[in-house]
Design an enzyme around this catalytic site. Structure first.
Site, short mmCIF file in Angstrom:
data_model
loop_
_atom_site.label_atom_id
_atom_site.label_comp_id
_atom_site.label_asym_id
_atom_site.label_seq_id
_atom_site.Cartn_x
_atom_site.Cartn_y
_atom_site.Cartn_z
N GLY A 45 -15.52 19.12 -12.29
CA GLY A 45 -14.45 19.54 -11.39
C GLY A 45 -13.45 18.50 -10.97
N ARG B 190 -1.96 26.77 -20.64
CA ARG B 190 -2.14 26.52 -19.20
C ARG B 190 -0.91 26.89 -18.36
NH1 ARG B 190 -3.13 22.35 -16.83
NH2 ARG B 190 -4.76 23.18 -15.50
N CYS C 194 7.09 36.07 -28.28
CA CYS C 194 7.88 37.18 -27.71
C CYS C 194 7.32 37.62 -26.37
CB CYS C 194 7.89 38.33 -28.70
SG CYS C 194 8.56 37.77 -30.26
N GLU C 195 7.35 36.76 -25.40
CA GLU C 195 6.92 37.07 -24.04
C GLU C 195 7.68 36.15 -23.10
OE1 GLU C 195 3.29 38.12 -22.83
OE2 GLU C 195 2.35 38.32 -24.79
N1 LLP Z 1 -19.41 22.98 -15.37
C1 LLP Z 1 -19.18 24.30 -15.32
C2 LLP Z 1 -20.30 25.21 -15.07
C3 LLP Z 1 -17.88 24.79 -15.48
O1 LLP Z 1 -17.65 26.09 -15.41
C4 LLP Z 1 -16.81 23.88 -15.71
C5 LLP Z 1 -15.44 24.36 -15.89
C6 LLP Z 1 -17.11 22.51 -15.78
C7 LLP Z 1 -18.43 22.10 -15.60
C8 LLP Z 1 -16.08 21.47 -16.04
O2 LLP Z 1 -15.10 21.41 -15.06
P1 LLP Z 1 -13.99 20.27 -15.13
O3 LLP Z 1 -14.68 18.94 -14.93
O4 LLP Z 1 -13.34 20.35 -16.44
O5 LLP Z 1 -13.07 20.61 -14.03
N2 LLP Z 1 -9.09 26.47 -18.02
C9 LLP Z 1 -8.94 25.94 -16.69
C10 LLP Z 1 -10.18 25.24 -16.22
C11 LLP Z 1 -11.42 26.10 -16.25
C12 LLP Z 1 -12.67 25.39 -15.81
C13 LLP Z 1 -13.86 26.20 -16.11
N3 LLP Z 1 -15.11 25.59 -15.80
C14 LLP Z 1 -7.72 25.02 -16.67
O6 LLP Z 1 -7.08 24.87 -17.70
O7 LLP Z 1 -7.36 24.48 -15.64
#
Ligand code: LLP
Length: 429
Positions: free
Chosen positions: A247, A323, A357-358
């Protein structure tokens, strides 16, 4: 005009007016591989990993890279060689880890919708832990493990109900989210897990969200997790590891998340103060290991002045880099070459958009750029959740990917052919 300082990694910078990734000029890569092309800095990924490793020095920690952020095989291979495990969310991701030479015993399996087939596959591969997200999943996992004559190692993913203060689509630890078991149900769920013959309780897990730029949500989550560990252990169930999820945010646009080492020094002080500092920890970082290590290079196709908006139409689109379209996310966009384009009309404010096309197909809004067709731009902070979230929408082939290491550039994914995109399809008889 080129920006004097770029958000993100020191490994992506201008040298005498040209944008480089480490010691490789991006314009050279664009010429060789075409555009759009993703380019990643190996040194930037290793530096991001090193920040975590510094923060955890002397502690028992397994870093499990959340590979959904960037699941290219060569990226997985890089982290596997550094001793990382992997946080996976599908059987497909497990297959990728194994294909990249990862160690199954360091794999943890998250996700609210694991199928029986995926559970079987993961048990047969010998993964380290299932992060179970519901009481019904416990029963199914018990069933699958028993039928294989195994005991599945499990953590329960707890929903600690803390606000990560991030985009609602990427908040995961609030009561209204689909993830994890409610705080109040946790001890009862552990008691059920401990009673099932096909399960072996090994840990506890949480993940509160993504692109978190403040410390407080983490400090709150640590407190809530430790309260639970105390209660679960008081009920006679040993917790061998504590997994704090991922996160941690990155700098897209002047964001200032804490550095991984500084954050963990603080969190560990809290863990020490509460007497849990010598436990086995796990973390699941994704974005913070790869996000600022990558760029997407794209070419300007057309410049289209308008009454209300000027459009800069580029050859990368929402299928390549979703994104902005999905989360209104900001990615800095900078020119590859600093020299003002000959015959160009100077700087204007543009919406940078793709050919799809959006109207939602945009990469950047209201950007001040001096561009003309044929110029190349780099979309920054594109190492995480860009290529891995790509699609073939509009029958657009996926871009090539290049991993840079010093002065060397390795093609780690060739540009997809159109035939590749419909390889699994058949005409009806
Ligand atoms: N662990 C779990 C259970 C998760 O669901 C996620 C991310 C992570 C770890 C890793 O989180 P990070 O360190 O990358 O923040 N597509 C979105 C982000 C979706 C995150 C989903 N889960 C974006 O582009 O911002």
């Amino acid at each position: 005009m080129i920006p004097t300082s770029l958000p993100g990694s020191p490994f992506i910078a201008y040298r005498e007016g040209s944008l480089f990734v480490e010691d490789v000029r991006l314009a050279d890569l664009a010429r060789e591989h075409g555009t759009p092309v993703y380019v990643y800095s190996q040194a930037a990924m290793l530096a991001a990993l090193a920040a975590y490793q510094r923060g955890f020095e002397g502690r028992k920690v397994q870093i499990c890279y959340a590979m959904k952020a960037n699941s290219s095989l060569a990226v997985l291979q890089l982290f596997a060689r550094q001793g990382c495990g992997f946080d996976i969310v599908s059987g497909g991701e497990l297959q990728r880890v194994l294909a990249a030479g990862g160690d199954a015993s360091k794999v943890i399996f998250s996700g609210v919708g694991k199928t029986r087939a995926e559970m079987r596959q993961a048990l047969q591969a010998g993964i380290g832990c299932f992060n179970v997200e519901s009481e019904s999943e416990l029963e199914v996992l018990n069933d699958v493990a028993t039928s294989l004559g195994q005991r599945a190692p499990v953590s329960i993913r707890v929903n600690p109900n803390v606000d990560p203060k991030t985009h609602p689509y990427i908040s995961t630890g609030l009561k209204g989210n689909k993830f994890g078991v409610a705080h109040e149900r946790t001890v009862a769920t552990y008691q059920r897990a401990a009673a099932l013959p096909g399960l072996r309780v090994v840990g506890i897990d949480c993940h509160i969200g993504s692109q978190i730029t403040e410390e407080t949500p983490y400090l709150d989550a640590v407190d809530r997790m430790l309260d639970l560990v105390r209660d679960i252990e008081a009920a006679g169930i040993a917790i061998h590891h504590i997994d704090f999820g991922g996160g941690l945010g990155i700098n897209y646009n002047g964001d200032a998340p804490p550095a991984a080492d500084a954050l963990w020094t603080k969190l560990l002080a809290k863990l020490d103060a509460r007497g849990y500092g010598d436990r086995q920890f796990m973390i699941e970082p994704g974005r913070s290991l790869v996000g600022n290590a990558g760029v997407c290079v794209t070419e300007v196709l057309y410049v289209k002045p308008g009454e209300q908006k000027n459009f800069c139409i580029v050859d990368a689109a929402m299928n390549d880099l979703p994104r902005p379209a999905m989360y209104q996310a900001f990615h800095a966009i900078v020119p590859l070459e600093a020299s003002a384009p000959a015959g160009g009309g100077g700087e204007h404010v543009y919406d940078v958009v793709g050919p799809i096309c959006e109207s939602g197909d945009w990469i950047g809004r209201d950007r001040r750029l001096a561009v003309q067709p044929g110029d190349q731009l780099a979309v920054l902070s594109a190492g995480a959740y860009c290529s891995s979230m790509g699609s073939n929408y509009n029958t657009r082939s996926r871009p090539a990917e290049v991993l840079v290491n010093g002065a060397k550039a390795h093609l780690i994914r060739s540009r997809e052919s159109v035939e590749d995109t419909f390889r699994c399809e058949k005409l009806a008889p």
